[in-house]
Design a protein around this motif. Sequence first.
Motif, mmCIF file in Angstrom:
data_model
loop_
_atom_site.group_PDB
_atom_site.id
_atom_site.type_symbol
_atom_site.label_atom_id
_atom_site.label_comp_id
_atom_site.label_asym_id
_atom_site.label_seq_id
_atom_site.Cartn_x
_atom_site.Cartn_y
_atom_site.Cartn_z
ATOM 1 N N ARG A 247 0.865 -1.184 0.000
ATOM 2 C CA ARG A 247 0.000 0.000 0.000
ATOM 3 C C ARG A 247 0.896 1.227 0.000
ATOM 4 O O ARG A 247 1.495 1.568 1.027
ATOM 5 N N HIS A 249 1.165 5.102 -2.316
ATOM 6 C CA HIS A 249 0.609 5.877 -3.412
ATOM 7 C C HIS A 249 1.488 7.041 -3.829
ATOM 8 O O HIS A 249 1.012 8.018 -4.407
ATOM 9 N N ASP A 272 -1.821 -2.033 -4.081
ATOM 10 C CA ASP A 272 -2.610 -0.804 -4.061
ATOM 11 C C ASP A 272 -1.586 0.324 -4.138
ATOM 12 O O ASP A 272 -1.041 0.757 -3.123
ATOM 13 N N CYS A 277 1.144 -1.841 -10.696
ATOM 14 C CA CYS A 277 1.140 -2.859 -9.642
ATOM 15 C C CYS A 277 2.331 -3.796 -9.815
ATOM 16 O O CYS A 277 3.088 -4.054 -8.879
ATOM 17 N N LYS A 306 -5.489 -3.309 -6.988
ATOM 18 C CA LYS A 306 -6.417 -2.201 -6.753
ATOM 19 C C LYS A 306 -5.939 -0.994 -7.556
ATOM 20 O O LYS A 306 -5.872 -1.056 -8.766
ATOM 21 N N ASP A 307 -5.575 0.108 -6.898
ATOM 22 C CA ASP A 307 -5.101 1.280 -7.626
ATOM 23 C C ASP A 307 -3.770 0.981 -8.306
ATOM 24 O O ASP A 307 -2.949 0.213 -7.799
ATOM 25 N N ASP A 333 -9.627 -4.348 -9.873
ATOM 26 C CA ASP A 333 -10.840 -3.530 -9.809
ATOM 27 C C ASP A 333 -10.567 -2.232 -9.080
ATOM 28 O O ASP A 333 -10.327 -2.237 -7.868
ATOM 29 N N SER A 334 -10.584 -1.126 -9.806
ATOM 30 C CA SER A 334 -10.516 0.191 -9.190
ATOM 31 C C SER A 334 -10.712 1.244 -10.267
ATOM 32 O O SER A 334 -10.165 1.103 -11.368
ATOM 33 N N ASN A 336 -9.225 3.791 -10.170
ATOM 34 C CA ASN A 336 -7.876 4.334 -10.239
ATOM 35 C C ASN A 336 -6.868 3.318 -10.763
ATOM 36 O O ASN A 336 -5.660 3.538 -10.673
ATOM 37 N N LEU A 337 -7.357 2.192 -11.285
ATOM 38 C CA LEU A 337 -6.503 1.255 -12.018
ATOM 39 C C LEU A 337 -6.717 1.520 -13.498
ATOM 40 O O LEU A 337 -7.834 1.444 -13.996
#
Length: 457
Positions: A247, A249, A272, A277, A306-307, A333-334, A336-337
């Motif tokens: 995680r 960002h 994420d 990724c 995720k993102d 799934d996002s 933001n992906l």
Amino acid sequence: MGAMAGGLLGPAAARAAADPWADLPTVLAGIRPPSFPERDFDITRHGAKGDGKTDCTEAFRRAVEECTRAGGGRVTMPAGTWLTGAIHLKSNVNLHVPAGATVRFSPDPRHYLPLVFTRFEGMELMNYSSFIYALDQQNIAVTGAGTLDGSSDCEHWWPWKARTGCGWKKGDPSQQKAREALSQMAEKDVPVENRVFGEGGCLRPMFVQPYRCANVLIEGVTIVNSPMYEIHPVLCRNVTVRNVTVRSHGPNNDGCDPESSSGVLIDGCTFDTGDDCIAIKSGRNRDGRRVHTPSENIVVQNCLMKDGHGGVTLGSECSGGIRNVFAQDCRMDSPNLDRVLRFKNNSVRGGLIEKIYMRNIEAGQVAGAAIEVDFNYEEGNTGSFPPVVRDVEVVNLRCRKSAQALALRGYATSPIRNFRLRDCTFEQTAKPDVVEHVEGLSLEGVRVNGKAVSLPG
């Protein structure tokens, strides 16, 4: 589907070759995590305190030395927060971070000196040590249910990217000059030992970076707030990344980036991230061609994305080549992906990307094209090293929402070749597909917005 360019290959011809997935068991059989003696070396025996304030760097160093002298085992700690600078692993050492323990890395760049031999965006140099680093070691690991915290944020490390909105303003220190200087050195074949950066250069270190290592295991830990790439095995053999949660960002916060490495399994991980990724790489431009080592025999499975900019990405530093990549049984799934499967290349990078296979992927929402091949990435068609992408197969991909199903952009002088989709469903695509300069495009059992799309057999 949108307009198509190049030759078309029907399903009968496309499937005439042997099933590429038949090679997967052999690839997996060649990837085996290391094992370690059942001996523990507690850093508290060397003066470490889990108060989040005491500098435990020397305690980690002494525990690693003690462990490797004894023939190997686990360097570990009780629950608590353990503040440290760089940790350098040695052969037969498993850094074990148990549940309840957080290894928090200092935000002070001076704690990652002296400089080490490393890579920055696919170019070799002498720079800050990665937070957890190993060079020319074998049988090493980072395991446990604890947390690795990189202490990076819009006040520490991330502003060096020179991205507004995260602590940087015009006139502040940034990586731009050093990054350009490194690029020029690499193009001129300046010896790596003379590419000296570190203090003042603002080139961010990676988080976990085994370099020229064999038999590597990263398992169970949660990694947060990295300066740059989270897990970055370079020129490594036999690497297992399993049940890791990432995680983070920040800028260039890729989750896992195998680079010029062979025999890599990424299994059961959650990503994420602030960038791709997973991004498979093999060196940039002239430096990548000089080292001339591909990434190959890579398996990605049972992961959750995720993102991120791309779920599974190849490039853009791919000048050494990428081949034999298998991705299966993942969920993405996002909003933001951006993409499910992404290829980034151009004629400055060059490099051969081939034998890339993906199957059984469930994607909810992605912001861009579900599958993208972009030969116009960054510098575009301005070099003399034509990019090559060939022999790609995607089977049983279901994407519920995306801007497009396909965005495939090759060159007229270097088309994308032998790109196959079978039993794939793309729902709620907002725009027509783009297919430019593709030879040997095969669609079988493909549905877009509820309509069957296929090519004649």
